[in-house]
Motif scaffolding. Structure first.
Motif, PDB file in Angstrom:
ATOM      1  N   VAL A   1      -2.365  -2.523  23.414  1.00 26.25           N
ATOM      2  CA  VAL A   1      -1.465  -1.910  22.435  1.00 26.25           C
ATOM      3  C   VAL A   1      -2.322  -1.359  21.305  1.00 26.25           C
ATOM      4  N   SER A   2      -2.078  -0.121  20.923  1.00 27.00           N
ATOM      5  CA  SER A   2      -2.945   0.500  19.922  1.00 27.00           C
ATOM      6  C   SER A   2      -2.183   0.812  18.646  1.00 27.00           C
ATOM      7  N   SER A   3      -2.939   0.828  17.547  1.00 27.68           N
ATOM      8  CA  SER A   3      -2.338   1.281  16.290  1.00 27.68           C
ATOM      9  C   SER A   3      -3.409   1.995  15.484  1.00 27.68           C
ATOM     10  N   LEU A   4      -2.969   3.031  14.779  1.00 31.60           N
ATOM     11  CA  LEU A   4      -3.909   3.850  13.995  1.00 31.60           C
ATOM     12  C   LEU A   4      -3.506   3.807  12.536  1.00 31.60           C
ATOM     13  N   THR A   5      -4.472   3.560  11.664  1.00 34.31           N
ATOM     14  CA  THR A   5      -4.186   3.668  10.228  1.00 34.31           C
ATOM     15  C   THR A   5      -5.394   4.290   9.553  1.00 34.31           C
ATOM     16  N   PRO A   6      -5.295   4.864   8.401  1.00 38.91           N
ATOM     17  CA  PRO A   6      -4.040   5.190   7.743  1.00 38.91           C
ATOM     18  C   PRO A   6      -3.411   6.454   8.344  1.00 38.91           C
ATOM     19  N   LEU A   7      -2.156   6.625   8.104  1.00 40.52           N
ATOM     20  CA  LEU A   7      -1.476   7.787   8.677  1.00 40.52           C
ATOM     21  C   LEU A   7      -1.710   9.031   7.847  1.00 40.52           C
ATOM     22  N   TYR A   8      -2.113   8.804   6.618  1.00 42.09           N
ATOM     23  CA  TYR A   8      -2.416   9.928   5.740  1.00 42.09           C
ATOM     24  C   TYR A   8      -3.283   9.374   4.621  1.00 42.09           C
ATOM     25  N   THR A   9      -4.005  10.243   3.976  1.00 44.84           N
ATOM     26  CA  THR A   9      -4.842   9.791   2.863  1.00 44.84           C
ATOM     27  C   THR A   9      -4.370  10.431   1.573  1.00 44.84           C
ATOM     28  N   LEU A  10      -4.357   9.652   0.529  1.00 41.89           N
ATOM     29  CA  LEU A  10      -4.015  10.211  -0.770  1.00 41.89           C
ATOM     30  C   LEU A  10      -5.210  10.972  -1.321  1.00 41.89           C
ATOM     31  N   ALA A  11      -4.919  11.869  -2.235  1.00 45.89           N
ATOM     32  CA  ALA A  11      -5.978  12.723  -2.761  1.00 45.89           C
ATOM     33  C   ALA A  11      -6.947  11.952  -3.640  1.00 45.89           C
ATOM     34  N   ASP A  12      -6.560  10.767  -4.022  1.00 48.95           N
ATOM     35  CA  ASP A  12      -7.413   9.953  -4.882  1.00 48.95           C
ATOM     36  C   ASP A  12      -8.696   9.584  -4.142  1.00 48.95           C
ATOM     37  N   VAL A  13      -9.817   9.997  -4.662  1.00 49.23           N
ATOM     38  CA  VAL A  13     -11.067   9.813  -3.941  1.00 49.23           C
ATOM     39  C   VAL A  13     -11.575   8.384  -3.985  1.00 49.23           C
ATOM     40  N   ASN A  14     -11.407   7.731  -5.152  1.00 51.95           N
ATOM     41  CA  ASN A  14     -11.922   6.363  -5.254  1.00 51.95           C
ATOM     42  C   ASN A  14     -10.950   5.408  -4.604  1.00 51.95           C
ATOM     43  N   ILE A  15     -11.417   4.800  -3.530  1.00 44.65           N
ATOM     44  CA  ILE A  15     -10.498   3.929  -2.841  1.00 44.65           C
ATOM     45  C   ILE A  15     -10.740   2.487  -3.255  1.00 44.65           C
ATOM     46  N   PRO A  16      -9.816   1.927  -4.012  1.00 40.69           N
ATOM     47  CA  PRO A  16     -10.019   0.542  -4.423  1.00 40.69           C
ATOM     48  C   PRO A  16      -9.866  -0.364  -3.211  1.00 40.69           C
ATOM     49  N   PRO A  17     -10.535  -1.502  -3.243  1.00 40.54           N
ATOM     50  CA  PRO A  17     -10.498  -2.403  -2.084  1.00 40.54           C
ATOM     51  C   PRO A  17      -9.094  -2.744  -1.646  1.00 40.54           C
ATOM     52  N   ARG A  18      -8.155  -2.750  -2.580  1.00 43.11           N
ATOM     53  CA  ARG A  18      -6.787  -3.103  -2.217  1.00 43.11           C
ATOM     54  C   ARG A  18      -6.229  -2.107  -1.198  1.00 43.11           C
ATOM     55  N   ARG A  19      -6.576  -0.853  -1.385  1.00 49.32           N
ATOM     56  CA  ARG A  19      -6.053   0.156  -0.480  1.00 49.32           C
ATOM     57  C   ARG A  19      -6.730   0.031   0.881  1.00 49.32           C
ATOM     58  N   LEU A  20      -8.000  -0.324   0.843  1.00 54.61           N
ATOM     59  CA  LEU A  20      -8.726  -0.536   2.088  1.00 54.61           C
ATOM     60  C   LEU A  20      -8.090  -1.700   2.827  1.00 54.61           C
ATOM     61  N   ASP A  21      -7.776  -2.764   2.096  1.00 58.15           N
ATOM     62  CA  ASP A  21      -7.154  -3.926   2.721  1.00 58.15           C
ATOM     63  C   ASP A  21      -5.795  -3.567   3.279  1.00 58.15           C
ATOM     64  N   GLN A  22      -5.102  -2.655   2.583  1.00 64.56           N
ATOM     65  CA  GLN A  22      -3.788  -2.232   3.066  1.00 64.56           C
ATOM     66  C   GLN A  22      -3.924  -1.591   4.444  1.00 64.56           C
ATOM     67  N   MET A  23      -5.002  -0.862   4.619  1.00 65.96           N
ATOM     68  CA  MET A  23      -5.236  -0.212   5.917  1.00 65.96           C
ATOM     69  C   MET A  23      -5.299  -1.262   7.025  1.00 65.96           C
ATOM     70  N   PHE A  24      -5.977  -2.371   6.750  1.00 66.18           N
ATOM     71  CA  PHE A  24      -6.068  -3.420   7.755  1.00 66.18           C
ATOM     72  C   PHE A  24      -4.726  -4.074   7.996  1.00 66.18           C
ATOM     73  N   SER A  25      -3.996  -4.347   6.921  1.00 62.43           N
ATOM     74  CA  SER A  25      -2.682  -4.989   7.107  1.00 62.43           C
ATOM     75  C   SER A  25      -1.763  -4.119   7.938  1.00 62.43           C
ATOM     76  N   ASP A  26      -1.781  -2.815   7.639  1.00 63.59           N
ATOM     77  CA  ASP A  26      -0.900  -1.895   8.351  1.00 63.59           C
ATOM     78  C   ASP A  26      -1.170  -1.886   9.839  1.00 63.59           C
TER      79      ASP A  26
END
Lengths: 475, 479
Positions: free
Chosen positions: A300-325
């Motif tokens: 079973v496969s899943s791909l994240t993120p589905l889109y990227t926000l224009a904000d260039v600096n990615i705080p670790p929280r957003r990176l972690d969100q990618m894993f949770s998703d």
């Protein structure tokens, strides 16, 4: 570096294939600024001097002259393939690597498998051998098809047996589009059931995908992107469904966005084999790590993120969100909930600016929320590829060998039985030479055996993990 | 005397690069805190040990790079070429197109025999370029397919072909929570095979080095590059040149084995060889660190561990450093933080505390043999008596035989004082036991076994490996 050949079968297979080649070109163009034909490009493309007639045109090094996809296109009706050959990608395909017919398979697995299989066996073999000869070191065949129709389902699975016999050392990765419950092809349960038996027996690895999930993902993206709820804007090229900037300019067909998701899946799957990274993962490692028993090869496969926000600096929280998703049921490419089922193995393929500490932190964080089988409590396979996908700064592909795939199979069996009990449409199949009622019975028992294996594994889910007593040695 | 390094697989090649880079940078470092003559002797010794000279002056690493797919070797070669301070030999690489797929059986049974001749030839060529060969370093990981499987095969061939030279395997233990799903299978197969053909293994655990990066070096986003640099620092602090005896100014010729004593200068080959022959002393280092073939697992600890930025603001005393190092040894601490000071050696005269259970918390780490390496200012005043306490060791070796110390005034990697400990002790019992346990659980369910039997590794081979390793665990526990 190894090469892979894509075999696209049937309408669905060819449409997805087309999106794949489009994205692949875009990706390599973005990475390979100097236009030199290197190992990475050679994994999917040949470099050909088009002035040379016949076969002698391959160029192995130096500047890119003309790229030809390592692909074989098969369809039993001409419409789709013709459109591809008249479209913007026409130069990417080698006109000799096609097999077409006129009448189509009539949504009948038996026609695709038995009639066209026998009719075109030699031709298919010849095209495959040709594409293998063009490879320095062929590692993998990627087959793309749908399960519900006649050509992709029937002829596509016929191919598997041919590949297994002719190229036993080469891996067979199958991307199969399973019919949704509201599928408009009435005989799709028959076709899917008969195809399943072939997948069980002849595929190394299957990535099941269904249209409903793809559609849900698209709706989700659309609602987020168009709602304006987010403060910052979404980078247009980063949307996983977009073909923006690629050769194909617009989404003419409704399935285009969905096909792009599958195309992205295949690109990400092979990224660590093509590009460098601090922890590489080759294609042969996928089946080595994710297939604990030969029959349980559905991922079973899943791909994240589905889109990227224009904000260039990615705080670790957003990176972690990618894993949770990656573990949420909304991001899976089939209707499945891996979180609440049992994991046999899980692979995380990360691309872009992500380091080992990010990966470890997220594994530690997510592990307690997931259930792994007793003998594989730390069943994680990880890879880090430095090159991100186009438009993103990082991305994650999660492949799970998980019992959550069972409901899809059970539902398939149920829909099949509903038709079969009434013997509806059966005569279309039995008319075909080589088809008998036993073919259906065998297919059902093959699927039932598979479901039973998953049931047995699920039964161990709630049991406490006990260590097997160790060997005692005399000292 | 020179060491030939064989870098195997992605891990081996990535680390190998960092090790050579660290050795080179250190030997050319201007802050050696010693006299010019000492510095030059140090440089020359390091160079002879790990590099060879080329006509146009750029040193070439004495290394053979092996991988079954080309990406990592290409990256490694280009990194070295870019930095342009040292490089790899032009024909020192062996590469294939398709990797081992994390499959030990494929690395061992397929790649091994198929490429044996080519790889051994490359190694032979590198050996021929050494005036005298001390031995081999083989850098590999246990979790993958090439480093582990092909590594085990090559080590066996090295044993066959160069039985008089020493072989030390640098083995990287993977993160406990999985980098590769079949890592435990690959690990037990590797360790059991290496136990039969290697002289010693120097083991580094990714988990431990990761923690050092996080807690001691304060690196926020840790990459494999960071991890490999810490590893390289540890290895450099062990294998860079040291004096052969107190008070003399000449660098130890053989880092792995025989000591040399003598007043001649290091680069006067003939005389030193002569001295070698006449003044061969007992004290073969490998013999001391690995006195019994059942006990081959060596761990490294070093101190201080801190980021380069903090270096400038810290001063240490030898007494302080050695006290910490000793406590790290006896309490089995993995790094300089969180050392358990409650643990004490058993009172001498009393019997040892009974058989070690792998689960006991406050257990005292018994050593079989230890080597302490001290580098830096005032090193001659450093007092290592506390390491000679018989209570630290098993009863079958006298502390004078079980403990060795090497010293040099020349500072390493800008650390005013630094100490390294190479220890053959119960350090690694628990991690080994865990790996064997997890592999056993998986084996009981027969998961993934078909991937191995496909290439000729049968269930019997697994059982043999388990038996051997259970034996090793039991032996270490009973020490």
């Amino acid at each position: 570096m190894t090469q892979s050949v894509v075999v696209q079968v049937g309408q669905c297979g060819n449409q997805i294939g087309c999106c794949f080649w489009d994205l692949a070109l875009r990706e390599h163009a973005a990475v390979n600024q100097k236009g030199i034909y290197d190992d990475a490009i050679s994994s999917f493309f040949r470099n050909v001097d088009t002035r040379v007639v016949g076969d002698g045109g391959s160029i192995s090094k130096g500047k890119i002259s003309s790229l030809k996809a390592r692909a074989v296109l098969i369809d039993m009706e001409e419409g789709v393939v013709n459109e591809i050959l008249q479209g913007p990608l026409r130069d990417v395909f080698d006109s000799k690597q096609l097999i077409t017919d006129i009448s189509g398979s009539g949504n009948n697995w038996a026609v695709g498998h038995k009639i066209f299989g026998n009719l075109y066996r030699e031709q298919i073999l010849e095209k495959l051998r040709k594409s293998a000869e063009h490879c320095d070191c062929l590692q993998c065949f990627f087959i793309i098809h749908s399960m519900g129709g006649g050509t992709g389902s029937g002829l596509g699975t016929f191919l598997l047996k041919v590949l297994e016999d002719e190229f036993p050392e080469v891996y067979r990765f199958v991307t199969s589009i399973y019919p949704s419950s509201e599928d408009d092809v009435i005989t799709s349960p028959y076709n899917s059931m008969l195809a399943m038996k072939e997948l069980n027996e002849h595929a190394d690895c299957v990535l099941p995908i269904d249209n409903q999930s793809l559609f849900d993902i698209i709706s989700k993206i659309d609602s987020v992107v168009n709602s304006g709820k987010l403060g910052t804007t979404v980078k247009p090229k980063s949307v996983i469904t977009s073909g923006a900037g690629a050769i194909k300019k617009q989404h003419k067909k409704p399935f285009d966005a969905m096909n792009n998701i599958v195309a992205n899946l295949l690109l990400n799957l092979t990224s660590s084999a093509r590009f460098e990274g601090s922890l590489n993962m080759d294609l042969n490692e996928i089946s080595m790590n994710l297939v604990p028993f030969p029959q349980l090869h559905y991922l079973v496969s899943s791909l994240t993120p589905l889109y990227t926000l224009a904000d260039v600096n990615i705080p670790p929280r957003r990176l972690d969100q990618m894993f949770s998703d990656a573990f949420s049921k909304d991001h899976q490419l089939i209707q499945a909930d891996p979180r609440h089922s049992l994991y046999l193995a899980c692979a995380l393929m990360v691309r872009g600016n992500v380091q080992i500490s990010d990966l470890r932190r997220n594994i530690e964080r997510l592990k307690p929320t997931l259930q792994f089988v007793s003998w594989n409590q730390e069943g994680w396979k990880t890879s880090l590829c430095s090159v991100p996908p186009v438009g993103h700064s990082h991305s994650l592909l999660a492949l799970a060998n998980n019992t959550c795939v069972k409901p899809t199979f059970m539902e398939l069996r149920e829909r099949f039985m509903r038709l079969y009990k009434k013997k509806a449409h059966l005569h279309h199949y039995l008319h075909v030479e080589g088809m008998e009622e036993s073919s259906f019975a065998e297919a059902v028992s093959s699927l039932s055996a598979l479901i039973q294996e998953y049931n047995e594994l699920d039964a161990t889910k709630s049991m406490p993990v006990q260590d097997v007593p160790r060997l005692i040695v005399a000292v | 005397m020179s060491i030939v390094t064989v870098q195997l697989g992605q891990c081996g090649n990535q680390i190998g690069f960092e090790v050579f880079d660290s050795l080179f940078s250190d030997s050319h470092c201007s802050q050696g805190l010693c006299s010019k003559r000492e510095n030059e002797a140090y440089q020359a010794s390091c160079k002879e040990r790990f590099f060879r000279e080329e006509k146009n002056g750029i040193p070439i690493a004495r290394a053979v790079l092996v991988d079954m797919e080309p990406k990592v070797i290409n990256q490694t070669l280009s990194k070295a070429a870019q930095a342009s301070r040292w490089k790899y030999g032009q024909h020192a690489c062996f590469c294939q197109k398709q990797g081992s797929g994390n499959n030990w059986a494929y690395g061992y049974s397929m790649h091994g025999p198929r490429h044996e001749e080519s790889i051994m030839n490359l190694i032979q060529k590198e050996v021929e370029k050494c005036d005298s060969l001390s031995g081999f370093f083989v850098i590999m990981s246990m979790a993958g397919g090439t480093g582990s499987g092909l590594g085990a095969f090559i080590t066996q061939k090295l044993q066959d072909q160069y039985s008089n030279s020493l072989k030390m395997n640098q083995i990287i233990w993977p993160y406990g929570t999985g980098e590769v799903i079949v890592q435990n299978y690959n690990s037990i197969l590797t360790l059991s095979h290496l136990y039969r053909s290697s002289d010693a293994f120097l083991i580094h655990e990714n988990d431990v080095v990761h923690k050092i990066c996080a807690k001691r070096m304060n690196i926020k986003q840790i990459s494999f590059s960071n991890i490999n640099q810490v590893l390289a620092h540890q290895l450099g602090s062990v294998f860079q040149p040291t004096y052969s005896s107190e008070g003399s100014f000449h660098y130890r010729r053989n880092p792995l084995g025989i000591y040399s004593l003598g007043p001649e200068f290091v680069w006067s080959l003939f005389t030193t060889l002569l001295i070698h022959a006449f003044l061969f002393l007992t004290g073969d280092l490998m013999e001391h660190l690995v006195p019994h073939p059942e006990f081959k697992m060596l761990g490294v600890r070093n101190i201080p561990q801190m980021s380069e930025n903090s270096l400038a603001y810290s001063t240490f005393t030898w007494a302080g450093l050695l006290k910490h190092l000793r406590q790290m040894l006896i309490s089995n601490a993995k790094m300089e933080e969180g050392i358990n000071w409650q643990v004490r050696p058993p009172l001498s005269g009393l019997p040892p505390l009974g058989k070690m259970s792998v689960n006991k918390e406050l257990h005292f780490n018994t050593s079989i043999a230890n080597l302490v390496i001290l580098r830096g200012k005032d090193v001659l005043s450093a007092d290592v008596e506390a390491f000679k306490d018989p209570a630290l060791y098993t009863s079958w070796l006298e502390p004078v035989d079980a403990f060795s110390v090497w010293k040099t005034q020349r500072a390493f990697n800008k650390y005013e004082k630094c100490a390294a400990l190479v220890s053959n002790s119960q350090f690694l019992v628990k991690p080994l036991d865990m790996i064997v346990g997890k592999a056993w659980n998986m084996f009981a369910s027969k998961a993934y076994i078909h991937q191995y039997t496909k290439f000729g590794i049968e269930e019997e081979d697994f059982l043999d490996s388990f038996t051997l390793l259970e034996q090793v665990v039991a032996s270490y526990c009973n020490v």
